[in-house]
Enzyme design. Structure first.
Site, PDB file in Angstrom:
ATOM      1  N   GLU A 119      -7.284   2.524  -1.816  1.00 55.30           N
ATOM      2  CA  GLU A 119      -6.457   2.329  -0.623  1.00 55.30           C
ATOM      3  C   GLU A 119      -6.692   3.462   0.367  1.00 55.30           C
ATOM      4  O   GLU A 119      -7.250   4.515   0.018  1.00 55.30           O
ATOM      5  CB  GLU A 119      -4.986   2.271  -1.011  1.00 55.30           C
ATOM      6  CG  GLU A 119      -4.487   3.563  -1.639  1.00 55.30           C
ATOM      7  CD  GLU A 119      -2.993   3.771  -1.446  1.00 55.30           C
ATOM      8  OE1 GLU A 119      -2.585   3.948  -0.292  1.00 55.30           O
ATOM      9  OE2 GLU A 119      -2.264   3.769  -2.455  1.00 55.30           O
ATOM     10  N   LYS A 165       6.501   5.219  -8.178  1.00 50.99           N
ATOM     11  CA  LYS A 165       7.106   6.467  -7.726  1.00 50.99           C
ATOM     12  C   LYS A 165       8.531   6.564  -8.256  1.00 50.99           C
ATOM     13  O   LYS A 165       9.281   5.595  -8.246  1.00 50.99           O
ATOM     14  CB  LYS A 165       7.068   6.542  -6.212  1.00 50.99           C
ATOM     15  CG  LYS A 165       5.653   6.603  -5.650  1.00 50.99           C
ATOM     16  CD  LYS A 165       5.661   6.645  -4.133  1.00 50.99           C
ATOM     17  CE  LYS A 165       4.238   6.761  -3.590  1.00 50.99           C
ATOM     18  NZ  LYS A 165       3.429   5.553  -3.826  1.00 50.99           N
ATOM     19  N   SER A 200       9.036  -3.717  -2.360  1.00 56.95           N
ATOM     20  CA  SER A 200       7.674  -3.583  -1.869  1.00 56.95           C
ATOM     21  C   SER A 200       6.908  -4.893  -1.973  1.00 56.95           C
ATOM     22  O   SER A 200       7.026  -5.631  -2.961  1.00 56.95           O
ATOM     23  CB  SER A 200       6.939  -2.500  -2.666  1.00 56.95           C
ATOM     24  OG  SER A 200       5.571  -2.478  -2.324  1.00 56.95           O
TER      25      SER A 200
END
Length: 300
Positions: free
Chosen positions: A21, A155, A136
């Site tokens: 990414e 996270k 998300s």
């Protein structure tokens, strides 16, 4: 979509390729170190035995594999925006520059024929999502995208148990790499167990082959790779900074996709750079492992 010649040649020859990414370059790491670290992450993929393919949108064109000029553009251009799947078309039509998230990187990697992707941490269900519905796009994208994502779990700023529940509902499998516990990005153990463990790249490749044979490879698969013990953030420090960061975000009215970069920046400042060092270490470890997995799968 423009595929870098080195990446295209590797794909045509059946050699291993790993997608990377670009949001971590533009939004996750401080300038000017971000460009150097981006190159180090690509080298980590090569050290694992694969060709790196960093993905981004440059002047409206989705690019799979970046040359030095494009990589520097993503690292230093202040106009770079964070792009998930839903923003790809708009940024492309306006000939903008976009750094891809886990979701959009996975989408473009799959379109290019790349099946292994390395990142830092997976996105997930945010705290308080029962009221905000904040989740998300990484999760729903993986539910329909045939890629293996090598990450350090999610996270720790997210709702970890809710994220694991959503992954189960969405048929996204989770494998622990040499662990029975789900990692929490800066931490080796987020406090939750895993049902499936693999201990070598060859074992991961065997799972990938079985998925193809059984027709379950239309869904994503998560390979949760804990940060190395020597790189883990001190847990007491982590918990203290997380609590203060959540309060600061609430006080500042930070919501939605802005929460993650806010908290990552908060961690960086409040830990005096220790969180950044952990972030870089875990991404490089994931990149190397992804290269090894891609190489093992390519030699089937």
């Amino acid at each position: 979509m423009l595929i870098h010649p080195e990446v295209q040649e590797a794909l045509e020859a059946g050699r291993p390729v790993v997608a990377l990414e670009s949001t971590i370059i533009s939004h996750g790491l401080p300038r000017p170190d971000n460009l150097r670290i981006a190159r180090e992450i690509e080298q980590s993929v090569r050290d694992g035995g694969a060709v790196p393919a960093t993905i981004a949108v440059v002047d409206g064109q989705a690019r799979v594999g970046l040359d030095d000029a494009a990589l520097e553009r993503v690292a230093n251009d202040p106009s770079v925006v964070k792009v998930s799947v839903r923003e790809l078309a708009a940024v492309a039509a306006r000939r903008g520059v976009g750094a891809t998230t886990v979701a959009s990187t996975a989408h473009l990697a799959a379109r290019a024929g790349i099946g292994v992707f390395a990142t830092g941490g997976l996105g997930g269900v945010h705290r308080g999502a029962a009221e905000s519905w904040d989740e998300s796009a990484d999760l729903t994208t993986l539910s329909r995208t045939p890629v293996l994502v090598v990450c350090a779990g999610v996270k720790s700023i997210l709702d970890v148990p809710a994220t694991l529940e959503r992954l189960e509902t969405l048929n996204v499998g989770v494998l622990g790499y040499r662990t029975d516990r789900f990692p929490g990005f800066y931490l080796r153990d987020a406090g939750y167990g895993l049902d499936w463990r693999v201990d070598s790249p060859a074992e991961v490749a065997a799972v990938l082959r079985a998925r193809t044979d059984l027709g379950t490879d239309r869904y994503g698969l998560v390979l949760a790779n804990p940060i190395a013990p020597e790189d883990e953030l001190d847990r007491d420090l982590h918990d203290t900074v997380l609590a203060s960061g959540l309060k600061a975000a609430e006080h500042a009215g930070v919501r939605g996709k802005d929460v993650t970069p806010f908290l990552l920046d908060w961690f960086h400042r409040e830990t005096h750079g220790a969180s950044l060092a952990a972030n870089v270490a875990l991404v490089r470890g994931n990149a190397t492992l992804a290269g090894e997995v891609a190489a093992a799968h390519a030699t089937r």
